[in-house]
Design a protein around this motif. Structure first.
Motif, mmCIF file in Angstrom:
data_model
loop_
_atom_site.group_PDB
_atom_site.id
_atom_site.type_symbol
_atom_site.label_atom_id
_atom_site.label_comp_id
_atom_site.label_asym_id
_atom_site.label_seq_id
_atom_site.Cartn_x
_atom_site.Cartn_y
_atom_site.Cartn_z
ATOM 1 N N ASP A 177 15.595 27.269 0.489
ATOM 2 C CA ASP A 177 17.072 27.232 0.722
ATOM 3 C C ASP A 177 17.345 28.686 1.476
ATOM 4 N N MET A 178 16.523 29.637 1.067
ATOM 5 C CA MET A 178 16.663 31.032 1.890
ATOM 6 C C MET A 178 16.619 30.876 3.094
ATOM 7 N N PHE A 179 15.426 30.203 3.645
ATOM 8 C CA PHE A 179 15.076 30.224 5.139
ATOM 9 C C PHE A 179 16.389 29.489 5.781
ATOM 10 N N PHE A 180 17.084 28.416 5.193
ATOM 11 C CA PHE A 180 18.186 27.738 5.798
ATOM 12 C C PHE A 180 19.344 28.745 5.617
ATOM 13 N N ARG A 181 19.514 29.544 4.787
ATOM 14 C CA ARG A 181 20.562 30.503 4.684
ATOM 15 C C ARG A 181 20.857 31.384 5.965
ATOM 16 N N VAL A 182 19.421 31.724 6.165
ATOM 17 C CA VAL A 182 19.432 32.804 7.179
ATOM 18 C C VAL A 182 19.003 32.106 8.566
ATOM 19 N N GLN A 183 19.119 30.897 8.396
ATOM 20 C CA GLN A 183 18.718 30.131 9.677
ATOM 21 C C GLN A 183 17.474 30.529 10.672
ATOM 22 N N ALA A 184 16.467 30.698 9.754
ATOM 23 C CA ALA A 184 14.996 31.204 10.121
ATOM 24 C C ALA A 184 14.336 30.095 10.870
ATOM 25 N N ARG A 185 14.983 29.403 11.783
ATOM 26 C CA ARG A 185 14.517 28.166 12.531
ATOM 27 C C ARG A 185 12.872 28.637 13.019
ATOM 28 N N ASP A 186 12.580 29.818 13.284
ATOM 29 C CA ASP A 186 11.358 30.053 14.142
ATOM 30 C C ASP A 186 10.180 30.072 12.969
ATOM 31 N N LEU A 187 10.552 30.150 11.790
ATOM 32 C CA LEU A 187 9.637 29.823 10.714
ATOM 33 C C LEU A 187 9.489 28.536 9.986
ATOM 34 N N TYR A 188 10.332 27.629 10.421
ATOM 35 C CA TYR A 188 10.269 26.065 9.859
ATOM 36 C C TYR A 188 8.799 25.375 9.962
ATOM 37 N N ASP A 189 8.169 25.727 11.219
ATOM 38 C CA ASP A 189 7.042 24.962 11.066
ATOM 39 C C ASP A 189 5.893 25.505 10.342
ATOM 40 N N GLN A 190 6.156 26.619 9.325
ATOM 41 C CA GLN A 190 5.114 26.860 8.518
ATOM 42 C C GLN A 190 5.421 26.426 7.066
ATOM 43 N N ILE A 191 6.263 25.392 7.121
ATOM 44 C CA ILE A 191 6.963 24.728 5.791
ATOM 45 C C ILE A 191 6.599 23.529 5.772
ATOM 46 N N ILE A 192 5.953 23.118 4.670
ATOM 47 C CA ILE A 192 5.588 21.488 4.426
ATOM 48 C C ILE A 192 6.429 20.875 3.512
ATOM 49 N N ILE A 193 7.060 19.650 3.917
ATOM 50 C CA ILE A 193 7.974 18.999 2.984
ATOM 51 C C ILE A 193 6.945 17.687 2.408
ATOM 52 N N ARG A 194 6.726 17.724 1.157
ATOM 53 C CA ARG A 194 5.768 16.837 0.326
ATOM 54 C C ARG A 194 6.307 15.673 -0.070
ATOM 55 N N THR A 195 7.618 15.662 -0.392
ATOM 56 C CA THR A 195 8.471 14.619 -0.658
ATOM 57 C C THR A 195 9.322 14.359 0.304
ATOM 58 N N PRO A 228 0.758 -1.094 -0.095
ATOM 59 C CA PRO A 228 -0.006 0.001 0.046
ATOM 60 C C PRO A 228 0.777 1.421 0.003
ATOM 61 N N GLU A 229 2.002 1.084 0.551
ATOM 62 C CA GLU A 229 2.737 2.498 0.853
ATOM 63 C C GLU A 229 3.458 2.757 -0.653
ATOM 64 N N GLU A 230 3.672 1.721 -1.503
ATOM 65 C CA GLU A 230 4.215 1.848 -2.654
ATOM 66 C C GLU A 230 3.112 2.232 -3.661
ATOM 67 N N ILE A 231 2.139 1.836 -3.561
ATOM 68 C CA ILE A 231 0.908 2.259 -4.370
ATOM 69 C C ILE A 231 0.678 3.865 -4.165
ATOM 70 N N TYR A 232 0.930 4.082 -2.588
ATOM 71 C CA TYR A 232 0.322 5.671 -2.424
ATOM 72 C C TYR A 232 1.467 6.469 -2.751
ATOM 73 N N HIS A 233 2.758 6.234 -2.665
ATOM 74 C CA HIS A 233 3.617 7.045 -3.155
ATOM 75 C C HIS A 233 3.630 7.266 -4.690
ATOM 76 N N LYS A 234 3.353 6.204 -5.614
ATOM 77 C CA LYS A 234 3.315 6.519 -6.954
ATOM 78 C C LYS A 234 1.933 7.164 -7.180
ATOM 79 N N LYS A 235 1.013 6.945 -6.571
ATOM 80 C CA LYS A 235 -0.230 7.746 -7.170
ATOM 81 C C LYS A 235 -0.280 9.277 -6.673
ATOM 82 N N ARG A 236 0.218 9.215 -5.453
ATOM 83 C CA ARG A 236 0.406 10.690 -4.936
ATOM 84 C C ARG A 236 1.432 11.660 -5.901
#
Length: 407
Positions: free
Chosen positions: A256-274, A94-102
């Motif tokens: 990448d810009m958030f990482f460069r300035v180390q904006a840790r306080d804003l990371y929780d507003q970023i969603i990693i979809r992959t 199911p995980e493989e099916i999910y990632h392929k379809k998503r």
């Protein structure tokens, strides 16, 4: 301390993104072992085996070598000689099916994503169904059917956990009905829950490899706050035109810009979809095959003071990430369970070696037995390569455990 960056995106900034500069990590190549001699555990995959006499068996593929195939059929390991096997078909999980379809669906494809979540529910892949529905509810809060199906999924997950807790209670009480119990299983509790979906995403933010051009969503609010709070940094766009162009960039370039300035306080507003590949590899292989089967029941359930690890649902995303969090942050006598700078010295692996062969021998705990024949064991080398694919340095995810209610 100054952090240096190469022109390309990705892994060189290491934990500069967390305010700690590392020397960077080259993405390790995860080696796929070639099983030719001894039976080596395979990934948990459903397989259908047909023998030359026409008999058919379906179960979990436990091991496959040049001479034998082992399936777990109904809880019993059954061995089949390769000479007697007519065919072996491995089904997509199911995980493989999910990632392929998503991967084929656009983020704004409400109908397609809802049907995918429904399919995962029907396949009893409840954690995957919940994952998609939580994301959909966040992006389409006014769509009633999303919330309705999410309620059904969460109710079933809660029911399964209740049944698991009852089985464990019967086992501890010495009850006679133990047909469904599996020794050494430990799931979450009110005192020790799994990480939340937001905390899991935060780990992904820190572990993401931007060189792979992952699918990332950065909220407009986070971008505006970046301009407000870090606008005095040279790297941050200042003019209206430059800022408008920045807002049109792909999410991974914005991150990448958030990482460069180390904006840790804003990371929780970023969603990693992959999902970062090292984390995906960990869930598919390291957690399900090694941590859940050996490390957690041997060391993580009271044997080592302070080390909390779960193995109640090894394929569950939340359980796997919670284990990863503890394996990453826990130290024993000054040494790391996952040593990113010297992977072979990771206690996660050293404690699986024969004590005479280990530089850091396993503590004297009940039920311990070596899991690797030597440091050249195929599994040992595979896990070393996996640790080498993680970022260098000691990460600080900024996670509070246990999660506070409402997180």
């Amino acid at each position: 301390m100054m952090c240096l960056f190469r022109p390309s995106l990705g892994r060189v900034d290491s934990f500069c993104r967390g305010g700690l500069c590392g020397r960077g990590a080259v993405l390790g190549i995860v080696l796929i072992g070639i099983w030719v001699a001894a039976a080596v555990p395979a990934a948990a995959r459903t397989a259908v085996l047909t023998t030359k006499d026409g008999s058919t068996y379906e179960g979990e593929l436990v091991a496959q070598t040049s001479t034998v195939i082992v399936l777990n059929v109904g809880g019993i390991d059954a061995s089949f000689s390769q000479d007697d096997v007519a065919s072996l078909t491995i089904r997509e999980s199911p995980e493989e099916i999910y990632h392929k379809k998503r991967a084929a669906l656009a983020d704004d494809d409400l109908d397609g994503r809802y049907e995918l979540a429904k399919l995962m529910y029907e396949e009893d892949a409840l954690s995957l169904a919940r994952r998609e529905l939580v994301s959909l509810q966040r992006e389409f809060p006014d769509v009633a059917r999303v919330g309705e199906l999410l309620n059904v999924v969460e109710a079933k997950l809660k029911l399964e956990q209740t049944r698991s807790d009852h089985r464990q209670d019967r086992s501890r009480a010495g009850g006679t009905d133990r047909s469904e119990d599996r020794p050494g299983r430990q799931g979450p509790s009110d005192e020790h829950p799994y990480l939340t979906a937001d905390q899991i995403n935060l780990i992904r933010v820190y572990e993401v490899d931007l060189d792979t051009k992952p699918r990332v969503t950065v909220s407009s609010r986070a971008i505006n706050q970046l301009f407000e709070r870090y606008g005095d940094r040279d790297a941050v766009p200042r003019g209206r035109r430059e800022r408008s162009e920045f807002k049109r960039l792909p999410g991974y370039e914005q991150l990448d810009m958030f990482f460069r300035v180390q904006a840790r306080d804003l990371y929780d507003q970023i969603i990693i979809r992959t999902e970062p590949e090292p984390l995906s590899q960990y869930r598919r292989s390291v957690n399900s095959q090694y941590v859940a089967r050996f490390f957690a029941p041997t060391f993580g359930q009271g044997a080592i003071d302070g080390l909390l690890l779960f193995n109640g649902r090894p394929d569950d995303e939340a359980e796997a990430y919670t284990n990863f969090y503890f394996l990453t942050t826990f130290r024993y006598e000054g040494n790391s369970l996952i040593d990113r700078d010297d992977p072979e010295m990771s206690l996660l692996l050293q404690w699986g070696l024969d004590r005479e062969a280990a530089k850091f021998p396993a503590p004297d705990v009940a039920g311990w037995r070596p899991q690797f024949r030597s440091t050249q064991d195929a599994d040992f080398r595979r896990y070393v390569e996996w640790i080498g694919s993680l970022f260098d340095g000691e990460p600080d995810y900024g996670i509070t455990y246990p999660p506070q209610r409402g997180n």
